[in-house]
Design an enzyme around this catalytic site. Structure first.
Site, PDB file in Angstrom:
ATOM      1  N   ILE A 175      16.290  -7.352   7.281  1.00 30.85           N
ATOM      2  CA  ILE A 175      17.446  -6.467   7.640  1.00 30.85           C
ATOM      3  C   ILE A 175      18.540  -6.576   6.672  1.00 30.85           C
ATOM      4  O   ILE A 175      19.169  -7.465   6.670  1.00 30.85           O
ATOM      5  CB  ILE A 175      17.612  -6.648   9.007  1.00 30.85           C
ATOM      6  CG1 ILE A 175      16.591  -6.520  10.013  1.00 30.85           C
ATOM      7  CG2 ILE A 175      18.900  -5.773   9.677  1.00 30.85           C
ATOM      8  CD1 ILE A 175      16.772  -7.246  11.219  1.00 30.85           C
TER       9      ILE A 175
ATOM     10  N   HIS B  83       9.217   3.070   8.952  1.00 27.86           N
ATOM     11  CA  HIS B  83       9.057   2.533  10.078  1.00 27.86           C
ATOM     12  C   HIS B  83       7.844   2.955  10.992  1.00 27.86           C
ATOM     13  O   HIS B  83       7.573   4.000  11.307  1.00 27.86           O
ATOM     14  CB  HIS B  83      10.408   2.390  10.927  1.00 27.86           C
ATOM     15  CG  HIS B  83      10.171   1.653  12.390  1.00 27.86           C
ATOM     16  ND1 HIS B  83      10.241   0.291  12.196  1.00 27.86           N
ATOM     17  CD2 HIS B  83      10.263   1.985  13.723  1.00 27.86           C
ATOM     18  CE1 HIS B  83      10.285  -0.034  13.339  1.00 27.86           C
ATOM     19  NE2 HIS B  83      10.300   0.799  14.331  1.00 27.86           N
TER      20      HIS B  83
ATOM     21  N   MET C 202      10.628  -6.367   4.735  1.00 24.22           N
ATOM     22  CA  MET C 202      10.922  -7.176   6.059  1.00 24.22           C
ATOM     23  C   MET C 202      12.039  -7.717   6.226  1.00 24.22           C
ATOM     24  O   MET C 202      12.004  -9.011   6.351  1.00 24.22           O
ATOM     25  CB  MET C 202       9.513  -7.908   6.230  1.00 24.22           C
ATOM     26  CG  MET C 202       8.380  -7.110   6.384  1.00 24.22           C
ATOM     27  SD  MET C 202       8.410  -5.640   7.187  1.00 24.22           S
ATOM     28  CE  MET C 202       7.747  -6.164   8.666  1.00 24.22           C
TER      29      MET C 202
ATOM     30  N   SER D 194       0.826  -1.137  -0.004  1.00 26.27           N
ATOM     31  CA  SER D 194       0.075  -0.043   0.092  1.00 26.27           C
ATOM     32  C   SER D 194       0.818   1.265  -0.077  1.00 26.27           C
ATOM     33  O   SER D 194       0.473   2.234  -0.498  1.00 26.27           O
ATOM     34  CB  SER D 194      -0.971  -0.212   1.165  1.00 26.27           C
ATOM     35  OG  SER D 194      -0.291   0.086   2.433  1.00 26.27           O
TER      36      SER D 194
END
Ligand SMILES: N[C@@H]1O[C@H](COP(=O)(O)O)[C@@H](O)[C@H]1O
Length: 207
Positions: free
Chosen positions: A98, A123, A96, A12
């Protein structure tokens, strides 16, 4: 200007960037690639609907196929897949995974042919408040316990320390007593769609 967007889910926030580049709210810019680490990410569908090139690479199948390789190698491969599309900016929008040195060293390298590439991440919490995963749930829980009365969302530059890079845009969101979590999340996501566009514009104007 060329924007690379990394996603893992529904997309989105990617859609907010697509709409803003099409309407000119983000002027003179296009999304040059959408990369996902999840095959089923609906965001890939959103990109295809717009004729935007897509890339996909998941960590576990990569490691299974290349047992001698490491997570850093995976991150470096992601960097190469992104750079192939010559972006001016990389936006992590619901990405999602790192990214470690394997990625950062490549994109932040200052080379003759290319300046260090800005990388920003969205975030759903305020700087230093709820770093890492499930930030929304943790914030709502803290509110329920009476520990906090507000939270927020931010877009920050990406550094090795998760969610610790310099904030680009920060927006505070007050909790409303009695508001169910899903209603709160709907409010927060609307703010995210605004700040990801604002932050993208801010960085592009600095280039
Ligand atoms: N990291 C978080 O993941 C969500 C992604 O949403 P979408 O852009 O995939 O809809 C956003 O809430 C973002 O803050």
């Amino acid at each position: 200007r060329r924007i690379a967007v990394l996603i893992s889910g529904s997309g989105s926030n990617l859609q907010a960037l697509i709409d803003a580049t099409k309407s000119g709210v983000i002027p003179n810019a296009e999304i040059c690639v959408v990369l996902s680490n999840r095959k089923a990410a609906y965001g890939l569908e959103r990109a295809r609907n717009e004729g935007i090139p897509t890339e996909y690479l998941a960590l576990q199948p990569f490691l299974k196929k290349n047992p001698e390789k490491t997570r850093d190698d995976y991150d470096a491969e992601i960097a190469r897949m992104v750079l192939k599309h010559s972006p001016d900016l990389v936006v992590l929008a619901g990405w999602m995974h790192i990214l470690g040195d394997g990625f950062l060293e490549i994109v932040y390298a200052d080379q003759e042919s290319r300046r260090p590439l800005p990388v920003i991440n969205l975030h759903p919490a305020l700087p230093g408040a709820f770093d890492g995963a499930n930030a929304l749930d943790r914030a709502y829980e803290a509110f329920q316990k009476g520990e906090i009365t507000y939270t927020g969302a931010m877009v920050h530059r990406v550094v090795k320390d998760v969610d610790r890079g310099e904030p680009v845009v920060v927006r505070q969101i007050d909790f409303v007593p009695g508001e169910p979590q899903d209603a709160f999340e709907t409010r927060l996501h609307k703010v995210e769609w605004e700040i990801i566009v604002e932050a993208t514009n801010k960085i592009l104007q600095q280039l």
